[in-house]
Motif scaffolding. Structure first.
Motif, PDB file in Angstrom:
ATOM      1  N   THR A  73     -82.793-119.273  34.807  1.00  0.00           N
ATOM      2  CA  THR A  73     -82.116-119.228  33.501  1.00  0.00           C
ATOM      3  C   THR A  73     -82.984-118.612  32.422  1.00  0.00           C
ATOM      4  O   THR A  73     -82.602-118.608  31.253  1.00  0.00           O
ATOM      5  CB  THR A  73     -81.709-120.649  33.053  1.00  0.00           C
ATOM      6  N   VAL A  74     -84.143-118.059  32.807  1.00  0.00           N
ATOM      7  CA  VAL A  74     -85.037-117.518  31.795  1.00  0.00           C
ATOM      8  C   VAL A  74     -84.377-116.299  31.129  1.00  0.00           C
ATOM      9  O   VAL A  74     -83.753-115.466  31.790  1.00  0.00           O
ATOM     10  CB  VAL A  74     -86.422-117.180  32.403  1.00  0.00           C
ATOM     11  N   GLY A  75     -84.433-116.244  29.812  1.00  0.00           N
ATOM     12  CA  GLY A  75     -83.879-115.107  29.078  1.00  0.00           C
ATOM     13  C   GLY A  75     -82.369-115.152  28.902  1.00  0.00           C
ATOM     14  O   GLY A  75     -81.777-114.167  28.481  1.00  0.00           O
ATOM     15  N   ARG A  97     -79.505-108.651  34.718  1.00  0.00           N
ATOM     16  CA  ARG A  97     -80.238-108.357  35.954  1.00  0.00           C
ATOM     17  C   ARG A  97     -80.591-109.637  36.696  1.00  0.00           C
ATOM     18  O   ARG A  97     -80.500-109.705  37.911  1.00  0.00           O
ATOM     19  CB  ARG A  97     -81.549-107.637  35.636  1.00  0.00           C
ATOM     20  N   SER A  98     -81.033-110.638  35.938  1.00  0.00           N
ATOM     21  CA  SER A  98     -81.442-111.854  36.623  1.00  0.00           C
ATOM     22  C   SER A  98     -80.223-112.554  37.231  1.00  0.00           C
ATOM     23  O   SER A  98     -80.331-113.200  38.264  1.00  0.00           O
ATOM     24  CB  SER A  98     -82.257-112.749  35.688  1.00  0.00           C
ATOM     25  N   ARG A  99     -79.039-112.354  36.633  1.00  0.00           N
ATOM     26  CA  ARG A  99     -77.831-112.921  37.253  1.00  0.00           C
ATOM     27  C   ARG A  99     -77.439-112.159  38.512  1.00  0.00           C
ATOM     28  O   ARG A  99     -76.908-112.755  39.459  1.00  0.00           O
ATOM     29  CB  ARG A  99     -76.678-112.942  36.250  1.00  0.00           C
ATOM     30  N   VAL A 100     -77.698-110.845  38.549  1.00  0.00           N
ATOM     31  CA  VAL A 100     -77.447-110.094  39.794  1.00  0.00           C
ATOM     32  C   VAL A 100     -78.353-110.644  40.889  1.00  0.00           C
ATOM     33  O   VAL A 100     -77.942-110.868  42.026  1.00  0.00           O
ATOM     34  CB  VAL A 100     -77.717-108.582  39.607  1.00  0.00           C
ATOM     35  N   SER A 101     -79.613-110.903  40.497  1.00  0.00           N
ATOM     36  CA  SER A 101     -80.576-111.427  41.459  1.00  0.00           C
ATOM     37  C   SER A 101     -80.135-112.806  41.967  1.00  0.00           C
ATOM     38  O   SER A 101     -80.246-113.106  43.156  1.00  0.00           O
ATOM     39  CB  SER A 101     -81.948-111.512  40.775  1.00  0.00           C
ATOM     40  N   LEU A 102     -79.599-113.625  41.057  1.00  0.00           N
ATOM     41  CA  LEU A 102     -79.085-114.937  41.463  1.00  0.00           C
ATOM     42  C   LEU A 102     -77.888-114.768  42.403  1.00  0.00           C
ATOM     43  O   LEU A 102     -77.765-115.473  43.410  1.00  0.00           O
ATOM     44  CB  LEU A 102     -78.681-115.741  40.220  1.00  0.00           C
ATOM     45  N   ALA A 103     -77.022-113.805  42.095  1.00  0.00           N
ATOM     46  CA  ALA A 103     -75.839-113.577  42.920  1.00  0.00           C
ATOM     47  C   ALA A 103     -76.238-113.251  44.360  1.00  0.00           C
ATOM     48  O   ALA A 103     -75.607-113.713  45.313  1.00  0.00           O
ATOM     49  CB  ALA A 103     -74.997-112.441  42.330  1.00  0.00           C
ATOM     50  N   SER A 136     -88.354-124.305  36.300  1.00  0.00           N
ATOM     51  CA  SER A 136     -88.081-124.004  34.897  1.00  0.00           C
ATOM     52  C   SER A 136     -89.283-124.439  34.089  1.00  0.00           C
ATOM     53  O   SER A 136     -90.013-125.335  34.491  1.00  0.00           O
ATOM     54  CB  SER A 136     -86.837-124.778  34.440  1.00  0.00           C
ATOM     55  N   HIS A 137     -89.531-123.748  32.979  1.00  0.00           N
ATOM     56  CA  HIS A 137     -90.464-124.378  32.069  1.00  0.00           C
ATOM     57  C   HIS A 137     -89.764-124.792  30.772  1.00  0.00           C
ATOM     58  O   HIS A 137     -90.393-125.138  29.799  1.00  0.00           O
ATOM     59  CB  HIS A 137     -91.738-123.554  31.837  1.00  0.00           C
ATOM     60  N   VAL A 138     -88.423-124.747  30.822  1.00  0.00           N
ATOM     61  CA  VAL A 138     -87.640-125.254  29.697  1.00  0.00           C
ATOM     62  C   VAL A 138     -87.317-126.709  30.004  1.00  0.00           C
ATOM     63  O   VAL A 138     -86.501-127.025  30.845  1.00  0.00           O
ATOM     64  CB  VAL A 138     -86.337-124.447  29.532  1.00  0.00           C
TER      65      VAL A 138
END
Lengths: 247, 243
Positions: A163-165, A141-147, A192-194
């Motif tokens: 990149t979270v998760g 889902r987060s990659r769809v959002s990035l797309a 990011s917090h990584v």
């Protein structure tokens, strides 16, 4: 695009102050981010990263001080064609397919034909094009959002924890994508917090309590603190700020 | 504001509905069940002929108000609205896109309900049936517009659902359905003139009794004005910048 526009910094803030719910979340922030770089916005949860990003893309209210984005005041209608924004929670319609989500956003952005296929390949989701977003995993889902953010070929990408998760392989492929976008002349502001993702950024902005704790390349921050990595540098800077505050 | 973005928004909302078979089924079947109950209960009287058309007009307003206020609240809380507001999408594009999509759904609803009421339940409409359907669709757009405006007041789904009785029920009490408006206390009768449902019920009652376009154009014009006003309110209450 004119020469003046490309010479303008991606983001320039002077005395930026944001109040949310009666609390000062960003207080007197000064920052200049050059265009054409991947800038990592790092800091603990609650440090004001998301608020700063919301102010940059022009959806945050109660913003005072100066804030220019690509040479224009933040929130200018002309910026809406030049920005790509990814919110922290995947802001896509769960009851639509991946392609339906992207087609809608492509029409709004006036993106050229073929953009949907291009971004699907960029985030490695071509095999899920016809799936309902509701059936995807959190990372998908987060990659769809990035797309969606990548659709209009924006000059500035503002990505809140993209990149979270995600697993390490996907994270690496996304950071490779960010580098390619930078090489194509785009500017990126990525939170990011990584801390180990700091190594993939051209420049780092460390935030704490709504202010910029440090701003520079990873090498500069390491040299300044004597720390081995971004996390060590951050902790050293927090300790130094705490000591200065207590003194 | 551009036609392409408005239509893209309407298409997107309709695509969401297409994936939600249960909602569509409820929107189409529930009014038929209620009309059927009324027809059954008052079998052998003229109640269905008198009140059926009013119900046909009321359902779209009620259902579209609920669906729109919850759908837009979902956009606000899920972050999709926040991202839309960073895109070259006019606020009016979004509001009109929603109104168009729900008007399309309401057209199907009105056709199904009117067909069921007349053919299955035997409802007699003295006036033109097409006019009755047109008023029902206008009601749906009004309901969508009111739902969009009301959703700006709600922060949670619980609040959004509560807004339905808050906005719709007082209108139902004063619209002339429960008591002829002429028999109401003067103050309430005056209040009813300022509420859109009054005109919808008025138009439907006249059409049921055999009125033609010329007799109801005043009421329909008032509804159109209320709808335009509610759409403007929906656009004004939609903020690009939030806290």
């Amino acid at each position: 695009m004119g020469k003046n526009e490309s010479a303008a910094p991606a983001v320039r803030a002077r005395g930026l102050r944001v109040v949310r719910g009666g609390r000062v979340v960003v207080d007197g922030l000064d920052l200049t981010l050059p265009a054409g770089q991947v800038v990592g916005l790092l800091g603990p949860s609650g440090s004001g990263k998301t608020t700063l990003m919301r102010a940059v893309v022009g959806v945050q209210t109660h913003v005072t001080g100066e804030l220019d984005v690509l040479g224009l005041p933040a929130g200018s209608p002309d910026l809406r064609r030049r920005l790509g924004y990814m919110t922290q929670a995947p802001s896509v319609y769960a009851d639509l397919t991946v392609t339906e989500n992207l087609r809608y956003a492509a029409t709004l952005q006036g993106a050229p034909r073929g953009s949907v296929e291009r971004v699907l390949a960029e985030v490695d989701l071509a095999s899920h094009a016809r799936d309902l977003v509701a059936t995807l995993s959190g990372g998908e889902r987060s990659r769809v959002s990035l797309a969606v953010a990548l659709l209009g070929a924006p000059d500035l990408l503002v990505l809140d924890e993209p990149t979270v998760g995600l697993d390490p392989v996907l994270r690496r492929s996304l950071w490779d994508l960010f580098a390619r976008l930078r090489d194509a002349g785009r500017s990126l502001l990525v939170s990011s917090h990584v801390m180990d993702e700091a190594a993939r950024c051209d420049r780092l902005v460390l935030m704490r309590d709504g202010a910029v704790l440090a701003d520079g390349t990873l090498a500069e921050l390491r040299a300044r603190t004597g720390a081995a990595d971004a996390e060590g540098a951050f902790l050293a800077l927090v300790d130094a700020a705490g000591a200065a505050g207590a003194a | 504001m551009t036609a392409a973005r408005t239509l893209a928004t309407a298409r997107r909302v309709l695509a969401q509905l297409r994936h939600d078979h249960r909602t569509v089924a409820l929107v189409l079947v529930m009014p038929c069940v209620l009309i059927g109950l009324v027809a059954w209960m008052f079998d052998g009287t003229d109640v269905l002929d008198r009140f059926g058309p009013v119900l046909v007009g009321f359902f779209p307003l009620l259902v579209m108000f609920l669906v729109t206020s919850v759908a837009t609240l979902r956009e606000r809380t899920s972050g999709t609205l926040e991202r839309l507001m960073t895109m070259p999408l006019g606020r009016a594009d979004l509001v009109l896109g929603y109104a168009l999509a729900f008007a399309a759904l309401a057209t199907v609803q009105a056709l199904v309900v009117v067909a069921f009421a007349t053919w299955v339940c035997g409802m007699h409409v003295e006036g033109p049936v097409a006019l009755m359907i047109a008023v029902a669709v206008l009601n749906a757009v009004l309901g969508s517009a009111l739902g969009l405006a009301a959703s700006a007041l709600a922060r949670t789904e619980f609040q959004a659902v509560q807004l339905m009785p808050a906005v719709i029920l007082p209108q139902l009490v004063t619209c002339g359905l429960l008591m002829p408006r002429a028999a109401m206390p003067v103050v309430l009768e005056r209040v009813s003139r300022g509420l859109p449902l009054t005109y919808a019920v008025d138009a439907m009652q006249h059409i049921a009794a055999g009125a033609a376009w010329a007799d109801v154009r005043g009421a329909v014009g008032a509804m159109a004005l209320f709808t335009a006003g509610a759409l403007v309110l929906g656009v004004v209450t939609l903020r690009r910048r939030t806290g």
